[in-house]
Enzyme design. Structure first.
Site, mmCIF file in Angstrom:
data_model
loop_
_atom_site.group_PDB
_atom_site.id
_atom_site.type_symbol
_atom_site.label_atom_id
_atom_site.label_comp_id
_atom_site.label_asym_id
_atom_site.label_seq_id
_atom_site.Cartn_x
_atom_site.Cartn_y
_atom_site.Cartn_z
ATOM 1 N N CYS A 102 -5.246 -4.919 -0.081
ATOM 2 C CA CYS A 102 -4.635 -4.612 1.213
ATOM 3 C C CYS A 102 -3.992 -5.876 1.811
ATOM 4 C CB CYS A 102 -5.673 -3.979 2.128
ATOM 5 S SG CYS A 102 -5.006 -3.157 3.568
ATOM 6 N N HIS A 103 -4.569 -6.409 2.880
ATOM 7 C CA HIS A 103 -4.080 -7.654 3.483
ATOM 8 C C HIS A 103 -4.698 -8.900 2.849
ATOM 9 C CE1 HIS A 103 -2.760 -4.870 6.638
ATOM 10 N NE2 HIS A 103 -1.939 -5.828 7.047
#
Length: 169
Positions: A102-103
């Protein structure tokens, strides 16, 4: 079995921490949680809580076989910490596994380790991945040398599978 560090700060995406953590623990790997402070209670976006074992300032890249970076809001906090960047850089220099979902790749961007690699991430940071010199691939999981990346919680099964495949060699 491998010594695995999870890099964590408040507002991590709960499942991206919980599921890899459980899978690695069940596989017999030793897990260490590293944050900005030792003994800090960190709370995920949905209420999961973990206590850090070490501050990044105390951690050495030679102590770990892998670093896992869950997503959510935590990577934004971690990426501006010099000790976190040093640790990720040390692990990368040894060609040890670094995995982010994800991030999570935001920390890899700040550590400047994505140049000439293939990577994926949450779509909102794909341009950042490209600007860091990586080739963005919209796939559930991307393996590029010692780096594993994945997009979102729905990609966790493939992400975990690739991590375990690498660590269980």
């Amino acid at each position: 079995m491998a010594d695995v560090a999870f890099l964590l700060a408040d507002q991590f995406e709960d499942s991206e921490m919980d599921n890899p953590y459980k899978a690695l623990e069940e596989a017999g790997h030793t897990i260490t949680i590293i944050g900005l402070e030792n003994g800090e209670a960190l709370i995920g976006k949905h209420g999961s809580t973990y206590i850090t074992d070490f501050a990044a300032s105390e951690a050495k890249g030679t102590s770990f076989d892998a670093v896992i970076i869950p997503g959510g809001g935590a990577p934004e906090t971690l990426r501006v910490n010099d000790d976190v960047i040093r640790l990720v850089t040390e692990v990368n220099e040894q060609k040890k596994l670094i995995a982010g979902i994800c991030h999570g790749p935001q920390v890899m961007i700040s550590a400047d380790i994505l140049k000439d690699r293939n990577a994926t991430c949450f779509v909102g940071i794909r341009d950042d991945i490209k600007l860091a010199g990586a080739t963005y691939q919209d796939q559930e999981v991307v393996v590029s040398e010692n780096i594993i990346t994945a997009r979102t919680p729905k990609d966790e099964p493939a992400f975990i599978k690739e991590i375990l495949k690498r660590l269980n060699k």
